[in-house]
Design a protein around this motif. Structure first.
Motif, PDB file in Angstrom:
ATOM      1  N   LEU A  16       0.838  -1.193   0.000  1.00  0.00           N
ATOM      2  CA  LEU A  16       0.000   0.000   0.000  1.00  0.00           C
ATOM      3  C   LEU A  16       0.874   1.244   0.000  1.00  0.00           C
ATOM      4  O   LEU A  16       1.978   1.244   0.570  1.00  0.00           O
ATOM      5  CB  LEU A  16      -0.886   0.038   1.258  1.00  0.00           C
ATOM      6  N   CYS A  17       0.376   2.301  -0.635  1.00  0.00           N
ATOM      7  CA  CYS A  17       1.100   3.572  -0.604  1.00  0.00           C
ATOM      8  C   CYS A  17       0.994   4.175   0.793  1.00  0.00           C
ATOM      9  O   CYS A  17      -0.107   4.328   1.337  1.00  0.00           O
ATOM     10  CB  CYS A  17       0.528   4.535  -1.637  1.00  0.00           C
ATOM     11  N   LYS A  18       2.136   4.523   1.378  1.00  0.00           N
ATOM     12  CA  LYS A  18       2.148   5.004   2.764  1.00  0.00           C
ATOM     13  C   LYS A  18       1.491   6.372   2.943  1.00  0.00           C
ATOM     14  O   LYS A  18       1.130   6.750   4.052  1.00  0.00           O
ATOM     15  CB  LYS A  18       3.583   5.059   3.288  1.00  0.00           C
ATOM     16  N   LYS A  44     -11.356   4.446   1.314  1.00  0.00           N
ATOM     17  CA  LYS A  44     -11.212   3.169   0.617  1.00  0.00           C
ATOM     18  C   LYS A  44      -9.961   2.434   1.083  1.00  0.00           C
ATOM     19  O   LYS A  44      -9.972   1.212   1.277  1.00  0.00           O
ATOM     20  CB  LYS A  44     -11.175   3.391  -0.892  1.00  0.00           C
ATOM     21  N   PHE A  45      -8.889   3.178   1.264  1.00  0.00           N
ATOM     22  CA  PHE A  45      -7.645   2.556   1.721  1.00  0.00           C
ATOM     23  C   PHE A  45      -7.765   2.075   3.160  1.00  0.00           C
ATOM     24  O   PHE A  45      -7.288   0.992   3.511  1.00  0.00           O
ATOM     25  CB  PHE A  45      -6.486   3.547   1.574  1.00  0.00           C
ATOM     26  N   LEU A  46      -8.404   2.872   4.001  1.00  0.00           N
ATOM     27  CA  LEU A  46      -8.589   2.472   5.392  1.00  0.00           C
ATOM     28  C   LEU A  46      -9.456   1.216   5.491  1.00  0.00           C
ATOM     29  O   LEU A  46      -9.232   0.360   6.355  1.00  0.00           O
ATOM     30  CB  LEU A  46      -9.227   3.619   6.171  1.00  0.00           C
ATOM     31  N   ASN A  47     -10.432   1.091   4.583  1.00  0.00           N
ATOM     32  CA  ASN A  47     -11.281  -0.094   4.565  1.00  0.00           C
ATOM     33  C   ASN A  47     -10.473  -1.342   4.205  1.00  0.00           C
ATOM     34  O   ASN A  47     -10.625  -2.405   4.829  1.00  0.00           O
ATOM     35  CB  ASN A  47     -12.426   0.107   3.564  1.00  0.00           C
ATOM     36  N   ASN A  87       6.614   3.878  -0.773  1.00  0.00           N
ATOM     37  CA  ASN A  87       6.454   5.090  -1.579  1.00  0.00           C
ATOM     38  C   ASN A  87       5.747   4.761  -2.882  1.00  0.00           C
ATOM     39  O   ASN A  87       5.811   3.630  -3.377  1.00  0.00           O
ATOM     40  CB  ASN A  87       7.817   5.715  -1.887  1.00  0.00           C
ATOM     41  N   LYS A  88       5.113   5.752  -3.470  1.00  0.00           N
ATOM     42  CA  LYS A  88       4.354   5.541  -4.701  1.00  0.00           C
ATOM     43  C   LYS A  88       5.231   4.997  -5.825  1.00  0.00           C
ATOM     44  O   LYS A  88       4.803   4.131  -6.604  1.00  0.00           O
ATOM     45  CB  LYS A  88       3.699   6.853  -5.133  1.00  0.00           C
ATOM     46  N   ASN A 141      -2.158   2.517  -6.470  1.00  0.00           N
ATOM     47  CA  ASN A 141      -1.325   2.506  -5.263  1.00  0.00           C
ATOM     48  C   ASN A 141      -1.591   1.313  -4.344  1.00  0.00           C
ATOM     49  O   ASN A 141      -1.433   1.399  -3.131  1.00  0.00           O
ATOM     50  CB  ASN A 141      -1.496   3.800  -4.464  1.00  0.00           C
ATOM     51  N   ILE A 142      -1.979   0.197  -4.938  1.00  0.00           N
ATOM     52  CA  ILE A 142      -2.181  -1.005  -4.146  1.00  0.00           C
ATOM     53  C   ILE A 142      -1.949  -2.247  -5.007  1.00  0.00           C
ATOM     54  O   ILE A 142      -2.447  -2.348  -6.127  1.00  0.00           O
ATOM     55  CB  ILE A 142      -3.593  -1.044  -3.520  1.00  0.00           C
TER      56      ILE A 142
END
Length: 251
Positions: A27-29, A35-38, A54-55, A70-71
């Motif tokens: 995951l991108c930090k 959506k990312f938190l889910n 990093n991206k 980014n995932i």
């Protein structure tokens, strides 16, 4: 051997339906949206290892031209592990099943869309011709199915013709094909579900349709009535057919 999956919806559904096969997720930090938190919550729930990077690191992990969002998730190769024995075990339970057979579809966007429609309209199993179809490990198939590919049983087989014979003769399934020259219009077709143990729809090539050998095995060839053009995209036709054949089968 590892295989990777990318994109928000793809990875989310991958976790929900195939979490046991996931080795780790990148995951991108710097992303902290809902959506990312889910996804982070789901991954932690199933004890999946998360790597925050990093991206630019995603270009190292994969083709820099892909829309990874980014995932990226890495899994075992055998994630699609539904096999022929599983198929016959289900068939022998004698529960009514709807099966989509896909032969010679080579465009990953079309296949992904067909899978998405199959899930939406309640298809139980998809059978793919292993020799003449795009692979279910193609990342574009995953993306265009919006991750629904993980929600349905899919089996790649070498001989579509043989499996149709088995379904029709041994298990008393009704086989439907499509043909632009058919006089049987979809809107006039009425199927009695109580007379058969299951229903099969065959999808053919984007350009050539269902091949002659398979048409000869069908109980009926249907045509979608259209105006002003000669034919529809195979994924569009698939959606129309499944909507009419399956959505109201219990009504």
């Amino acid at each position: 051997m590892n295989i990777f999956f990318y994109g928000i919806n793809v990875v989310k559904n991958l976790i929900k339906f195939k979490y046991k096969y996931i080795k780790y997720i990148y995951l991108c930090k710097y992303r902290n949206d809902k959506k990312f938190l889910n996804i982070k919550f789901l991954a932690e729930k199933y004890l999946i290892k998360l790597n925050f990077v990093n991206k630019n690191y995603f270009n190292f992990l994969s083709n820099k031209n892909i829309n990874h969002q980014n995932i990226i998730a890495f899994t075992e190769k055998n994630i699609f592990n539904f096999n022929k024995q599983n198929l016959f075990d289900i068939l022998n339970r004698k529960k009514f099943l709807s099966i989509l057979i896909v032969d010679r579809i080579v465009d990953p966007y079309n296949l992904g869309s067909c899978i998405r429609s199959a899930v939406a309209f309640g298809v139980d199993i998809i059978l793919l011709n292993k020799l003449n179809c795009v692979s279910i490990y193609n990342n574009i198939v995953h993306k265009s199915s919006v991750g629904s590919i993980f929600k349905i049983k899919i089996l790649q087989i070498n001989n579509i013709s043989n499996i149709i014979d088995i379904l029709k003769i041994n298990y008393f399934y009704y086989i439907i094909g499509t043909c632009l020259k058919s006089n049987n219009l979809l809107n006039n077709f009425k199927f009695n579900y109580s007379n058969f143990n299951g229903l099969v729809l065959i999808l053919g090539s984007e350009n050539l349709g269902v091949k002659k050998k398979l048409k000869e095995k069908c109980n009926i060839l249907l045509k979608i009535p259209i105006k002003n053009i000669n034919s529809l995209n195979v994924s569009v036709a698939n959606g129309i057919l499944l909507y009419n054949l399956l959505l109201f089968k219990n009504n």
